[in-house]
Design an enzyme around this catalytic site. Structure first.
Site, PDB file in Angstrom:
ATOM      1  N   HIS A  74       0.832  -1.213   0.000  1.00  0.00           N
ATOM      2  CA  HIS A  74       0.000   0.000   0.000  1.00  0.00           C
ATOM      3  C   HIS A  74       0.868   1.266   0.000  1.00  0.00           C
ATOM      4  O   HIS A  74       0.533   2.259   0.626  1.00  0.00           O
ATOM      5  CB  HIS A  74      -0.941   0.026   1.208  1.00  0.00           C
ATOM      6  N   ASN A 147     -10.259  -2.809   2.773  1.00  0.00           N
ATOM      7  CA  ASN A 147      -9.996  -2.790   1.337  1.00  0.00           C
ATOM      8  C   ASN A 147     -11.302  -2.537   0.583  1.00  0.00           C
ATOM      9  O   ASN A 147     -12.370  -2.517   1.192  1.00  0.00           O
ATOM     10  CB  ASN A 147      -9.420  -4.138   0.876  1.00  0.00           C
ATOM     11  N   PHE A 160       1.324 -14.003   4.925  1.00  0.00           N
ATOM     12  CA  PHE A 160       1.304 -12.678   4.299  1.00  0.00           C
ATOM     13  C   PHE A 160       2.625 -12.309   3.614  1.00  0.00           C
ATOM     14  O   PHE A 160       2.627 -11.862   2.464  1.00  0.00           O
ATOM     15  CB  PHE A 160       0.892 -11.617   5.330  1.00  0.00           C
ATOM     16  N   ARG A 368       9.164   2.403   9.609  1.00  0.00           N
ATOM     17  CA  ARG A 368       8.740   3.382   8.613  1.00  0.00           C
ATOM     18  C   ARG A 368       8.836   4.798   9.167  1.00  0.00           C
ATOM     19  O   ARG A 368       9.321   5.709   8.511  1.00  0.00           O
ATOM     20  CB  ARG A 368       7.295   3.072   8.224  1.00  0.00           C
TER      21      ARG A 368
END
Ligand code: HDD
Length: 695
Positions: A74, A147, A160, A368
């Site tokens: 994403h 989603n 995943f 991140r």
């Protein structure tokens, strides 16, 4: 000593913009005023640059570190601010603050995304779209990270990383970017029958949304609502777009990617600028254990839906996005969505995919965003709570990288008795109002195992395919042919066809025919495949959310020198009355002289605004301009694509030769200007078999 003042003024002096009443003094990050932002510090006019130049070093040093790691999935996203309004109180079912009172508003920040591509990739690959909503409730932030598809590829979160590695660009060659049409993705999928239902959705028009405003959203998993009395009700969340569901044709999608890689981001920005605010209704499917146990699938399995015909969606709120972010990095990029962030009244089920997600998202923010203090960034701060309680958070957690808070006193531990001597003692638990986990009974052996109730991988894939309109079924078959044609390893294609036979024999044959391959035997199934009652609610085409409207949609009007001013005004007015958005498109933008001696400024230039970027097309041309434009590839293509993409085309009599050149045949949706605006409200699916061969 040489005086360099004059030299500086002369060379680049004109670029020195100095502080005045409108412009504050430029400073370094530590506040020192800067006298010259154009030249490095040098030893002499032509001499070497000096290391002591803090103004330069700080500027470049900061620039060198501007990027943070993009999201592992994403990465490409666009976002907007807005509000959620409760339209039906759920106070008997949940204590969640935002659902207590009809009319109550809660601020939200919503980020839409693609999954596989990098941050700089296109907006319109064939891909699932993320639909992540952060509610700034008065009881803290609730992140509903969903989603635009209500099911997922895998049942257990441990798979995943493999799914994502297989889907993203191949590890050795570094391509394809933002596309699943390659060996490793289909290799993984062919070996993972549980993904078949999701693959039906992914190959359908759902992964080609026209704009973000034309998508549904889903929380996917089964969650819980928890009431005042401590009672739990299972809940699935649905976002229903007010603008209706709408998708693009594959050929159109591919061309949009070239014409405007930012098509959906631009649309979100422009809609909000125009006041066409994207809006959704929030719906819930509410049920209890007894209902769950009566279904032929497990509600803890994220590869399954509960058909709306079996359990209707109850509308309890609406969401309006009315403000574009001020700054892409500070807000859209630094927004951290974390499914484990829930508020009192909302809880989790035992869905093993959801449970796995509860760890992953906080963890990823640490690499991140770089710090355990990511909750202090303005976009992530619990600002709804700050409004209610005067502070976004209160606890004894301290320090860490980039700590912004300056806590006073010594109470960085609890319990403490400091208040007894008048010192601040810090925050305390709230046994009544604080978050309470639903005390479900859990017992069992420790096992790495999936329940038998997760074994049926095909019934709902079949349900989805058989619920589609014939046009959508053709799109699914064609998408599978396209994707598998790009798979170079034949055994993977064969394995996929063996799985498809369990979904629908006709679908498998159509794909085999499209690939010119023999059908293999069906693959073994772990459970009998059921013929469930079709669910028309799953359709886009001729489904309940396909809207025939111009509201919020864009009409391109192709004009050129000599076009009829009256006709242009009539179409533009009618589009505005239908709440659509008209764009005048001409070979030259600056000034277009019209039939009556007046002139208009075109909004867009023909070569930069192919018809794929608009929802319907009008052509208003003089005979001379038509003669010229029939020799102009871009103009012919403009009309040809509008026809091929099943859009309405309205034209004046003089423009007819351009339509003839483009091979436009008379029929539904091809009309004179008088009938155009009514015709422009929909696409013409029945035209499709006349313009392309589908599998
Ligand atoms: Fe995820 C991001 C949606 C399964 C791990 N996911 C991410 C985003 C969305 C989803 C919309 C972007 C949020 C944003 O805009 O910042 N993910 C889903 C849905 C799933 C799902 C609907 C299944 C129902 N995800 C899933 C699993 C795992 C992750 C099973 C790992 C065990 N997802 C992540 C992540 C990301 C992420 C690596 C990347 C960036 C981020 O979290 O903040 O942690």
């Amino acid at each position: 000593m040489t005086d360099f003042t004059a030299l500086n003024a002369g060379h680049g002096g004109e670029t020195h913009q100095v502080a005045d009443d409108d412009h504050p003094v430029l400073t370094t990050n530590h506040g020192t005023p800067i006298s010259d932002n154009q030249n490095q510090l040098k030893a002499g006019a032509r001499g070497p640059v000096l290391l002591e130049d803090e103004v330069y070093r700080e500027k470049i040093n900061h620039f060198d570190h501007e990027r943070i790691p993009e999201r592992i999935v994403h990465a490409r996203g666009s976002a907007a601010h807005g509000y959620f309004e409760c339209t039906e109180s759920l106070s008997d079912i949940t204590v969640a603050d935002l659902f207590q009172k009809k009319g109550q508003r809660t601020d939200v920040f919503v980020r839409f995304s693609t999954v596989a591509g990098g941050a700089g990739s296109i907006d319109t690959p064939r891909d699932v779209r993320g639909f992540a909503v952060k509610f700034y409730t008065r009881q803290g932030n609730w992140d509903l990270v969903g989603n635009n598809i209500p099911v997922f590829f895998i049942q257990d979160a441990i798979k995943f990383p493999d799914l994502i590695h297989a889907a993203k660009m191949e590890a050795d060659r570094g391509y394809p970017q933002a596309a699943t049409a390659h060996d490793t993705f289909w290799d993984f999928i062919s070996l993972m029958p549980e993904s078949t239902h999701m693959i039906m959705w992914a190959m359908s028009d759902r992964t080609l949304p026209r704009t973000f405003a034309n998508m549904e959203g889903f929380g996917v998993h089964t969650f819980r609502f928890i009431s005042k009395e401590g009672k739990s009700t299972f809940v699935k969340f649905h976002w229903k777009p007010k603008a209706g569901l709408a998708s693009t044709i594959w050929d159109e999608t591919v061309k949009i990617a070239g014409a405007d890689p930012d098509f959906q981001r631009r649309d979100l920005f422009e809609r909000i600028e125009r006041g066409d605010y994207p809006e959704w209704e929030l719906g819930v499917q509410l049920f209890d254990e007894e209902f769950a146990n009566s279904q032929p699938y497990d509600v803890l399995d994220a590869t399954k839906i509960i058909p709306e015909e079996v359990l209707p969606v109850r509308i309890v709120g609406k969401m309006v996005l009315d403000r574009y972010p001020d700054n892409y990095f500070a807000e859209t990029e630094q927004a951290a969505f974390v499914p484990s962030h829930v508020v009192p009244g909302i809880g989790f089920s035992n869905d093993p995919l959801l449970q796995g997600r509860l760890f992953s998202y906080t963890d990823t923010q640490l690499s991140r965003l770089g710090s355990v203090n990511f909750h202090q960034l303005p976009i992530n701060s619990a600002k709804g709570r700050a409004e209610a309680a005067g502070c976004p958070f209160m606890n004894q957690q301290r320090d860490g990288h980039m700590q912004m808070a300056v806590p006073k006193g010594r109470a960085n531990y609890e319990p403490n008795s400091l208040a007894k001597v008048g010192e601040p003692g810090g925050a305390r638990e709230d046994p009544d109002g604080g978050y309470k986990t639903f005390p479900s009974e859990e017992q069992g052996q420790k096992l790495r195992i999936r329940p038998e109730s997760f074994a049926d991988h095909y019934s709902q894939a079949r349900l989805f395919f058989r619920s589609m309109d014939p046009a959508e079924q053709a799109h699914i078959a064609s998408a599978l042919v396209f994707e598998l044609s790009k798979v170079s390893l034949e055994h993977i294609r064969t394995a996929m066809m063996a799985n498809l036979r369990n979904v629908d024999e006709r679908l498998a044959s159509r794909v085999a025919d499209g690939l010119a391959m023999d059908l293999p035997d069906a693959s073994p199934t772990a459970a009998p495949v059921l013929d469930m009652e079709p669910s028309p609610a799953l359709r886009i085409i001729r489904g309940p959310l396909e809207k025939h409207t111009l509201e919020g949609r864009t009409v391109g009007i192709l004009i050129a020198d000599g076009s009829d001013a009256g006709e242009i005004a009539a179409v533009t007015d009618a589009v505005a009355k239908a709440k659509g958005h008209a764009l005048l498109i001409a070979p030259k933008v600056g000034k277009v002289p019209l039939s009556d001696g007046s002139a208009v400024v075109a909004d867009k230039q023909l070569f930069g605004q192919p018809s794929v970027t608009v929802d319907a097309c009008a052509v208003i041309l003089s005979a001379e301009a038509t003669a010229k434009l029939t020799k102009e590839g871009a103009a012919v293509q403009w009309v040809m694509d509008a026809f091929g993409h099943l859009k309405a085309i309205g034209y004046n009599a003089d423009a007819k030769p351009l339509l003839d050149k483009a091979g436009v045949e008379p029929g539904d949706g091809v009309t004179d200007l008088a009938g155009f605006v009514e015709a422009a409200k929909k696409r013409y699916w029945d035209r499709e078999p006349t313009v392309r061969t589908l599998a």
